[in-house]
Design an enzyme around this catalytic site. Structure first.
Site, PDB file in Angstrom:
ATOM      1  N   HIS A  95       0.962  -1.534  -0.176  1.00 24.17           N
ATOM      2  CA  HIS A  95      -0.147  -0.055   0.495  1.00 24.17           C
ATOM      3  C   HIS A  95       1.497   0.713  -0.126  1.00 24.17           C
ATOM      4  O   HIS A  95       0.462   2.081  -0.699  1.00 24.17           O
ATOM      5  CB  HIS A  95      -1.552   0.252   1.200  1.00 24.17           C
ATOM      6  CG  HIS A  95      -1.971   1.026   1.091  1.00 24.17           C
ATOM      7  ND1 HIS A  95      -2.794   1.165   0.595  1.00 24.17           N
ATOM      8  CD2 HIS A  95      -0.755   2.315   2.168  1.00 24.17           C
ATOM      9  CE1 HIS A  95      -3.658   2.352   1.187  1.00 24.17           C
ATOM     10  NE2 HIS A  95      -2.130   3.464   1.348  1.00 24.17           N
ATOM     11  N   GLU A  96       2.042   1.108   0.655  1.00 28.15           N
ATOM     12  CA  GLU A  96       2.255   2.663   1.265  1.00 28.15           C
ATOM     13  C   GLU A  96       3.896   3.149  -0.062  1.00 28.15           C
ATOM     14  O   GLU A  96       4.288   4.003  -0.686  1.00 28.15           O
ATOM     15  CB  GLU A  96       3.864   2.241   2.458  1.00 28.15           C
ATOM     16  CG  GLU A  96       2.911   2.341   3.477  1.00 28.15           C
ATOM     17  CD  GLU A  96       2.041   3.749   3.613  1.00 28.15           C
ATOM     18  OE1 GLU A  96       2.256   4.469   3.079  1.00 28.15           O
ATOM     19  OE2 GLU A  96       0.971   3.375   4.115  1.00 28.15           O
ATOM     20  N   HIS A  99       1.714   4.347  -2.831  1.00 28.26           N
ATOM     21  CA  HIS A  99       1.663   6.697  -2.826  1.00 28.26           C
ATOM     22  C   HIS A  99       3.343   6.547  -3.402  1.00 28.26           C
ATOM     23  O   HIS A  99       2.919   7.508  -4.235  1.00 28.26           O
ATOM     24  CB  HIS A  99       1.446   6.772  -1.469  1.00 28.26           C
ATOM     25  CG  HIS A  99       0.586   6.319  -0.727  1.00 28.26           C
ATOM     26  ND1 HIS A  99      -0.550   7.276  -1.117  1.00 28.26           N
ATOM     27  CD2 HIS A  99      -0.006   5.774   0.699  1.00 28.26           C
ATOM     28  CE1 HIS A  99      -1.415   6.703  -0.185  1.00 28.26           C
ATOM     29  NE2 HIS A  99      -1.203   5.505   0.899  1.00 28.26           N
TER      30      HIS A  99
END
Length: 226
Positions: A95-96, A99
């Protein structure tokens, strides 16, 4: 009575969301992935696969302190996710990195959110001072200014939602397409990401509710002055 009900709602919604994400994370942090890769390795592999060799992966501090820093181009993972071999660690790490991929592609909502940061910070710091002064001194103009400042902070919360949902969608695509988790583990990884998304949804919902309440106060104040 109505005020107490409202207060309970704005307190209980974020509390429930926090309990949900912590409970889901703890559950799936005990379930290792079939590939047995650490969260740091998952992050590094996805970054490399997307040509983001310049983005670093570092161990951060604190429980669930995971984030991507666009200023230093660094993915920071909490110790349990940096070193962990679990489904939760893989999902959060991906998920990170999502980004970081957004940042590399110039994803519109992410750029908009970054542009809103100084305005949102100003709004968060100044809004309640103006709002309280406006209510105490029955100054509708000051209250309106406080509401405008607060609206900027609420807008930041709302814009955060598509940024987070898109990062989670990218995360699932990446961990599956690169074989970082097995297909049978997709459901569990998605549960971790969905639980994390609840915290952002709850924060945005509470912010919008509070803004609407203040707008109603402002409207009532104007009616009493007529």
């Amino acid at each position: 009575m109505l005020f107490l009900l409202y207060f309970a709602v704005i307190v209980l919604i974020p509390l429930w969301a926090q309990m949900k994400v912590k409970g889901t994370f703890r559950k799936y942090s005990q379930v290792p992935t079939s590939t047995h890769r650490r969260g740091a390795e998952v992050a590094r592999e996805i970054l490399n696969a997307n040509g983001l060799f310049h983005v670093g992966v570092e161990e951060g501090r604190g429980f669930l302190s995971d984030h991507y820093d666009p200023r230093t181009k660094t993915v920071r993972l909490s110790p349990e996710n940096y070193h962990g071999h679990s489904i939760a660690a893989a999902a959060v790490a991906a998920h990170e990195v999502g980004h970081a991929i957004q940042d590399g592609e110039g994803y519109a909502f992410l750029r908009f959110r970054h542009a809103l940061v100084p305005v949102a910070n100003l709004g968060s710091n100044a809004s309640w001072i103006l709002i309280m002064l406006g209510i105490v001194f029955h100054a509708s103009g000051m209250l309106l200014l406080g509401i405008i400042f607060m609206a900027a902070a609420v807008l930041f919360q709302v814009v955060t939602l598509p940024v987070e949902f898109n990062a989670s969608s990218r995360a699932m695509d990446q961990v599956i397409s690169h074989g970082l988790i097995a297909n049978r583990e997709e459901r569990e990884a998605r549960k971790v990401l969905n639980a994390a998304a609840l915290t952002y949804v709850a924060a945005a919902a509470v912010a919008v509710l509070e803004l609407l309440r203040l707008v109603l106060i402002f409207t009532g104040m104007n009616r009493s002055e007529d």
